[in-house]
Write an enzyme that holds these catalytic residues in place. Structure first.
Site, short mmCIF file in Angstrom:
data_model
loop_
_atom_site.label_atom_id
_atom_site.label_comp_id
_atom_site.label_asym_id
_atom_site.label_seq_id
_atom_site.Cartn_x
_atom_site.Cartn_y
_atom_site.Cartn_z
N ARG A 126 0.85 -1.19 0.00
CA ARG A 126 0.00 0.00 0.00
C ARG A 126 0.88 1.24 0.00
NH1 ARG A 126 -4.95 -1.82 4.11
NH2 ARG A 126 -5.47 -3.72 2.92
N HIS A 274 -15.31 -11.61 4.57
CA HIS A 274 -13.87 -11.39 4.64
C HIS A 274 -13.47 -11.53 6.11
CE1 HIS A 274 -13.91 -8.97 0.71
NE2 HIS A 274 -15.19 -9.04 1.06
#
Length: 400
Positions: A126, A274
């Protein structure tokens, strides 16, 4: 100058990892640190095997088209590393979700295959601002213990309950007795219609109630694709750390047109859950180091026992004992340097070892061991008793 309780200082003292300018926001794991990292992986793998997850591995770089389909291109692009490939663009993955959806597409599941559970230790990247980087807490490259459950609507409650059932015991094994739960609802910037979000939030709240959870509400803190339950640990200093999560997603299965065949032969979108236990393995290691001030539980210590020799006559005996301890399952080594015993003990304590087995000429002759613990207490044991005790106290923990 780092505070001695900072995980970066502890990491240096225990010789676990280092960070350097040539790899901003990324970690150089030393052998001892990587062993700790693997011990955390082992805990997750134990749970995955027990709960019926299949472990997978997905690509690091995927095309812009796929990230547009998932919604990350519109909602998360500022945090992605983008690179060119001729006329099209690619991005290094910040999450593993789209890759898992692509795998399930190929499987073409029916209702008999659900719930379908996939897990991955997903190495993600990221694009964090350099000023936001902070040791292992905030990195540009880290590993998520990523899991996804693809299930039918009527299976959601059971799957959420199964996930949270042993979660308190799981965290207690690492020394975290206090766990809070937060419900994070729809954020201002999101994918999916209000009707889809109404349904997702209702199902997740219902499942949380069925699991007996009391949640504090966090409006606007959900993922762009769905609401989530967040599990928050309190450390010895009273600080809160959000670690585990389970998120209910009706958006991505629809955007990818992911379907399964139900009992009537109709094609239906599954619900996608998730889930993660640690979130980021690196961040969890930082929390662990600060929570325990470097004195990790014996089962979690990268090195558990050092056999410290006293005098030349005990060198062979020390080597034999460390070898026997390794055979018994302990992470052990022999310190046969020509240093004083006090120096060896100090070095072992600085390295965070829970046990020091001191052996000199007297112990070698008597086939015994003087066992020294972290608190400074000592006990004389026979060779067999010392090996049996250390093997029992250093054995791997069975994940809850």
């Amino acid at each position: 100058m780092l505070d001695e309780h900072d995980h970066r200082a502890i990491g240096q003292r225990l010789d676990l990892f280092h960070l350097q300018e040539e790899a901003p926001g990324m970690v150089f794991w030393h052998p001892r640190g990587f062993r700790l990292y693997q011990l955390l992986e082992d805990q997750v793998r134990q749970r995955m095997r027990r709960e019926g997850y299949q472990e997978v591995r997905t690509p690091q770089i995927l095309s812009q088209e796929l990230w547009e389909r998932s919604g990350h291109w519109d909602n998360f692009r500022q945090n992605m590393f983008v690179l060119g490939d001729g006329e099209r663009q690619l991005a290094v993955k910040p999450v593993s979700c789209p890759g898992h959806i692509e795998l399930v597409q190929r499987m073409s599941p029916s209702y008999r295959d659900l719930p379908l559970r996939l897990g991955e230790f997903g190495l993600v990247h990221r694009s964090e601002p350099s000023g936001a980087l902070h040791g292992l807490f905030r990195l540009r490259q880290f590993t998520q213990d990523d899991g996804h459950i693809f299930c039918a609507e009527e299976q959601v409650e059971r799957e959420v309950i199964a996930f949270v059932r042993a979660l308190h015991a799981f965290y207690a094994g690492f020394g975290f007795e206090h766990v809070e739960v937060a419900f994070s609802g729809r954020p201002p910037s999101r994918a999916g219609s209000d009707a889809v979000w109404d349904q997702a939030e209702a199902w997740l709240q219902s499942a949380a109630r069925a699991a007996g959870l009391e949640c504090r509400m966090q409006p606007g803190e959900g993922a762009f694709y769905g609401p989530k339950l967040e599990f928050i640990l309190k450390d010895r200093l009273g600080r809160d750390w959000q670690c585990g999560t389970i998120q209910l997603d009706l958006v991505l299965p629809e955007r990818f047109d992911l379907r399964y065949t139900d009992a009537s032969g109709a094609k239906r979108h599954p619900v996608m859950l998730h889930r993660a236990l640690f979130g980021s393995l690196e961040r969890f290691i930082a929390i662990l180091l600060e929570h325990h001030a470097g004195a990790l539980p014996a089962w979690l210590s990268p090195e558990q026992v050092v056999v410290a020799s006293v005098g030349d006559k005990a060198l062979h005996y020390a080597e034999k004992l460390s070898e026997r301890l390794r055979e018994a399952g302990c992470r052990a080594s022999a310190d046969v340097r020509g240093e004083s015993l006090s120096r060896k003990i100090l070095d072992a304590h600085q390295s965070g070892l829970p046990y020091i087995a001191v052996v000199g000429a007297r112990e070698a002759e008597a086939n015994s061991v003087r066992l020294r613990l972290r608190d400074g207490s000592q006990q004389d044991l026979s060779w067999d008793d010392a090996v049996a005790r250390l093997a029992a106290e250093c054995q791997p923990r069975r994940a809850s």
